[in-house]
Design an enzyme around this catalytic site. Structure first.
Site, PDB file in Angstrom:
ATOM      1  N   CYS A  56       0.875  -1.219   0.016  1.00 36.06           N
ATOM      2  CA  CYS A  56      -0.028   0.012   0.111  1.00 36.06           C
ATOM      3  C   CYS A  56       0.888   1.417   0.105  1.00 36.06           C
ATOM      4  CB  CYS A  56      -1.030  -0.084   1.044  1.00 36.06           C
ATOM      5  SG  CYS A  56      -1.899  -1.532   1.086  1.00 36.06           S
ATOM      6  N   HIS A 109      -9.350   2.468  -1.977  1.00 38.88           N
ATOM      7  CA  HIS A 109      -8.021   2.316  -1.762  1.00 38.88           C
ATOM      8  C   HIS A 109      -7.450   1.498  -2.884  1.00 38.88           C
ATOM      9  CE1 HIS A 109      -4.123   1.240   0.007  1.00 38.88           C
ATOM     10  NE2 HIS A 109      -4.412   0.208   0.745  1.00 38.88           N
ATOM     11  N   CYS A 128       0.571   3.408   6.148  1.00 40.99           N
ATOM     12  CA  CYS A 128       0.986   2.071   6.433  1.00 40.99           C
ATOM     13  C   CYS A 128       0.825   0.885   5.137  1.00 40.99           C
ATOM     14  CB  CYS A 128      -0.057   1.429   7.527  1.00 40.99           C
ATOM     15  SG  CYS A 128      -1.843   1.511   7.094  1.00 40.99           S
TER      16      CYS A 128
HETATM   17  C1  LIG Z   1      -2.010  -1.360   4.286  1.00 44.88           C
HETATM   18  C2  LIG Z   1      -3.635  -1.258   3.936  1.00 44.88           C
HETATM   19  O1  LIG Z   1      -4.218  -0.506   3.329  1.00 44.88           O
HETATM   20  S1  LIG Z   1      -4.650  -2.828   4.478  1.00 44.88           S
HETATM   21  C3  LIG Z   1      -6.094  -2.563   3.870  1.00 44.88           C
HETATM   22  C4  LIG Z   1      -6.242  -3.353   2.770  1.00 44.88           C
HETATM   23  N1  LIG Z   1      -7.596  -3.427   2.257  1.00 44.88           N
HETATM   24  C5  LIG Z   1      -8.509  -4.436   2.529  1.00 44.88           C
HETATM   25  O2  LIG Z   1      -8.130  -5.078   3.397  1.00 44.88           O
HETATM   26  C6  LIG Z   1      -9.817  -4.125   2.153  1.00 44.88           C
HETATM   27  C7  LIG Z   1     -10.781  -3.942   3.375  1.00 44.88           C
HETATM   28  N2  LIG Z   1     -12.187  -3.932   2.936  1.00 44.88           N
HETATM   29  C8  LIG Z   1     -12.923  -5.073   2.483  1.00 44.88           C
HETATM   30  O3  LIG Z   1     -12.345  -6.363   2.366  1.00 44.88           O
HETATM   31  C9  LIG Z   1     -14.448  -4.892   2.137  1.00 44.88           C
HETATM   32  O4  LIG Z   1     -14.586  -3.366   1.862  1.00 44.88           O
HETATM   33  C10 LIG Z   1     -15.293  -5.331   3.025  1.00 44.88           C
HETATM   34  C11 LIG Z   1     -15.336  -6.955   3.447  1.00 44.88           C
HETATM   35  C12 LIG Z   1     -15.125  -4.690   4.668  1.00 44.88           C
HETATM   36  C13 LIG Z   1     -16.743  -4.995   3.005  1.00 44.88           C
HETATM   37  O5  LIG Z   1     -17.308  -5.502   1.812  1.00 44.88           O
HETATM   38  P1  LIG Z   1     -18.708  -5.471   1.174  1.00 44.88           P
HETATM   39  O6  LIG Z   1     -19.399  -6.190   1.999  1.00 44.88           O
HETATM   40  O7  LIG Z   1     -18.795  -6.124  -0.297  1.00 44.88           O
HETATM   41  O8  LIG Z   1     -18.837  -3.940   1.425  1.00 44.88           O
HETATM   42  P2  LIG Z   1     -20.157  -2.893   0.785  1.00 44.88           P
HETATM   43  O9  LIG Z   1     -19.893  -1.836   0.210  1.00 44.88           O
HETATM   44  O10 LIG Z   1     -21.046  -3.809   0.018  1.00 44.88           O
HETATM   45  O11 LIG Z   1     -20.954  -2.604   2.236  1.00 44.88           O
HETATM   46  C14 LIG Z   1     -21.703  -3.500   3.062  1.00 44.88           C
HETATM   47  C15 LIG Z   1     -22.996  -2.628   3.443  1.00 44.88           C
HETATM   48  O12 LIG Z   1     -22.469  -1.781   4.353  1.00 44.88           O
HETATM   49  C16 LIG Z   1     -23.058  -0.616   3.972  1.00 44.88           C
HETATM   50  N3  LIG Z   1     -22.105   0.523   4.274  1.00 44.88           N
HETATM   51  C17 LIG Z   1     -20.848   0.698   3.754  1.00 44.88           C
HETATM   52  N4  LIG Z   1     -20.451   1.803   4.056  1.00 44.88           N
HETATM   53  C18 LIG Z   1     -21.399   2.465   4.805  1.00 44.88           C
HETATM   54  C19 LIG Z   1     -21.511   3.828   5.568  1.00 44.88           C
HETATM   55  N5  LIG Z   1     -20.314   4.447   5.506  1.00 44.88           N
HETATM   56  N6  LIG Z   1     -22.589   3.944   6.185  1.00 44.88           N
HETATM   57  C20 LIG Z   1     -23.751   3.242   5.944  1.00 44.88           C
HETATM   58  N7  LIG Z   1     -23.849   1.954   5.625  1.00 44.88           N
HETATM   59  C21 LIG Z   1     -22.535   1.696   4.783  1.00 44.88           C
HETATM   60  C22 LIG Z   1     -23.298  -0.665   2.533  1.00 44.88           C
HETATM   61  O13 LIG Z   1     -24.410   0.007   2.109  1.00 44.88           O
HETATM   62  C23 LIG Z   1     -23.615  -2.246   2.318  1.00 44.88           C
HETATM   63  O14 LIG Z   1     -25.275  -2.219   2.747  1.00 44.88           O
HETATM   64  P3  LIG Z   1     -25.982  -3.368   2.126  1.00 44.88           P
HETATM   65  O15 LIG Z   1     -25.546  -4.644   2.332  1.00 44.88           O
HETATM   66  O16 LIG Z   1     -27.413  -2.898   2.487  1.00 44.88           O
HETATM   67  O17 LIG Z   1     -25.882  -2.925   0.608  1.00 44.88           O
END
Ligand SMILES: CC(=O)SCCNC(=O)CCNC(=O)[C@H](O)C(C)(C)COP(=O)(O)OP(=O)(O)OC[C@H]1O[C@@H](n2cnc3c(N)ncnc32)[C@H](O)[C@@H]1OP(=O)(O)O
Length: 442
Positions: free
Chosen positions: A102, A398, A428
């Protein structure tokens, strides 16, 4: 706003003076499998670089080097630096690729800086891109081994024998996951561990995430993204193109109550990390053009900012995987000759809201800084009114390789908009790595 508060001038000068960020831009960022579902990572990088060159009147002969990075190694696109040069019609421009998870485009920016400081280049394009939509879908180890062996089998009967050993379950694809190789933990599981170890509540995480969306939405509404985010041109299905101007992850109507309703994802029983307080899977590209101060002046450019100091650091990944900013920041501030109090802005990549909260606690902890950097002083308490003022990765998304250039470029534009100042940018990364870069307004 006043000019940079530190009286010290940058020590980071080379044969052509300081290193200038002349321009920075990015594509709109799109949720996985949405606008950019048909685009690969090279397309995303090339969109950014082609526009950067056009906007700054740079032809291939003006550019000494392109340094680009990606983290997801999609089939056939592993050499993104060179592929982007070719896709932009710049076959004579030297190019190479870098990967640092990242922090990838922190590293491409650092490499560009070093080339310029050494006088080996005067104009370098640095950036990164990632397409989560185009991530390779892994197959089971058994299927992979059978396909490999069948490919090298000498006769048809050998091939049939090898493939007949497969069972239906071996044919199922494995869902791609963002896993730390050495620990086998998902990034979200590490965020959960950090939240628990550092006592970060669900409410604190959701406040950080809500602030990210609110700040990003305000930044868009106030036109702060206008010079930074370019239009992407998508297939309109009728043989033409349609412009895409905006990100599709920023929640303009983010309501704090909405966060409470979501269930934790990575520890379903006791966890606090949800879809709302994690950075989402994203497609996008970002790029900057860096020049020696002398060349920027000679070409008549008014830079956005200058690079004043930077550092990379690493820790053991087993626990507190995402504390890299705490380790990298002290050395970057020292090289820049400033302290936290001198900064007007702090832009910290938001992998997870839990990681932001832990990083802030770590920066304020003398014990933590002493343990991991050997220094005897905490960096200090970050003034949260200066933190991620235009939103961060939770709101924008991201696209791993692009995030460093997104963070640095967004901050450079903000310094320019304010007419002065000094900023810390930091991220990070997987592997327990951290990157930090101090930039000052031009
Ligand atoms: C060094 C580094 O950077 S490490 C980081 C590396 N990156 C990662 O690990 C990625 C981490 N993220 C992920 O894996 C994914 O985003 C997850 C698993 C957390 C979520 O994925 P998904 O379930 O596909 O998310 P999705 O966008 O569909 O949101 C799920 C629900 O939350 C809701 N939601 C998401 N954000 C918000 C918000 N801000 N407010 C209200 N509701 C929200 C969505 O509307 C959705 O609702 P629904 O099921 O009724 O449609």
């Amino acid at each position: 706003m006043a000019q940079s508060k530190s009286s010290a001038t940058s020590t980071l000068t080379g044969v052509g003076g300081r290193v200038a960020i002349v321009d920075a831009l990015r594509t709109p960022f799109a949720r996985i499998a949405t606008h950019f579902r048909e685009h690969n990572v090279v397309d995303l990088g090339a969109m950014a670089v082609a526009e950067l060159a056009a906007r700054n009147n740079l032809s291939a002969t003006d550019i000494d080097q392109i340094i680009f990075g990606q983290t997801i190694m999609a089939s056939g696109t592993q050499f993104i630096g060179r592929e982007v040069a070719l896709a932009c019609g710049m076959p004579d421009v030297d190019a190479y690729s870098v990967t640092r998870a990242c922090a990838t485009s922190f590293q491409t920016t650092a490499n560009a800086t070093e080339s310029i400081l050494l006088g080996r280049a005067d104009v370098v394009v640095a950036g990164g891109a990632d397409s989560t939509s185009d991530a390779p879908i892994p197959v089971s180890k058994k299927l992979a081994a059978a396909l490999r062996d069948a490919n090298f089998a000498k006769t048809m009967s050998q091939r049939v024998k090898i493939l007949s050993r497969l069972r239906p379950k071996d044919l199922l694809p494995t869902a791609p996951a963002i896993t730390e190789f050495s620990t086998g933990l998902l990034m979200g599981e590490s965020a959960e561990q950090m939240a628990k170890s550092w006592n970060v509540s669900r409410a604190e995480q959701d406040d950080i995430a809500h602030a990210s969306h609110s700040n990003a939405a305000r930044a868009w509404a106030e036109g702060r993204m206008d010079d930074f985010v370019i239009s992407a041109f998508l297939d309109d299905g009728k043989g033409g193109t349609r412009p895409l101007r905006e990100d599709n992850l920023v929640r303009g109507n983010s309501q704090r109550e909405g966060y409470d309703k979501l269930r934790p994802v990575f520890d379903k029983k006791l966890g606090t990390v949800t879809a709302a307080n994690a950075s989402p899977l994203t497609d996008g590209g970002a790029a900057m053009v860096l020049m020696s101060e002398e060349r920027a002046k000679a070409l008549g450019h008014q830079p956005l900012a200058y690079i004043r100091g930077y550092s990379f650091a690493a820790k053991t990944p087993e626990t507190d995987l995402l504390m890299g900013p705490v380790l990298a920041t002290p050395a970057a501030l020292e090289q820049a000759g400033v302290t936290l109090k001198d900064l007007d802005l702090v832009d910290m990549h938001e992998a997870f809201a839990a990681q932001i909260a832990c990083n802030l606690r770590g920066l304020a902890s003398r014990d933590y800084i002493r343990k991991w950097t050997g220094r005897d002083k905490a960096v200090g308490e970050v003034d949260t009114s200066k933190l991620n003022v235009n939103g961060g990765s939770i709101a924008y998304g991201h696209p791993f390789g692009a995030t460093g250039a997104r963070v640095i470029g967004q901050t450079a534009h903000e310094l320019k908009r304010r007419g002065g100042g000094l900023a810390l940018t930091t991220a990070c990364a997987a592997g327990g790595i951290g990157a930090a870069m101090v930039i000052e307004s031009a």
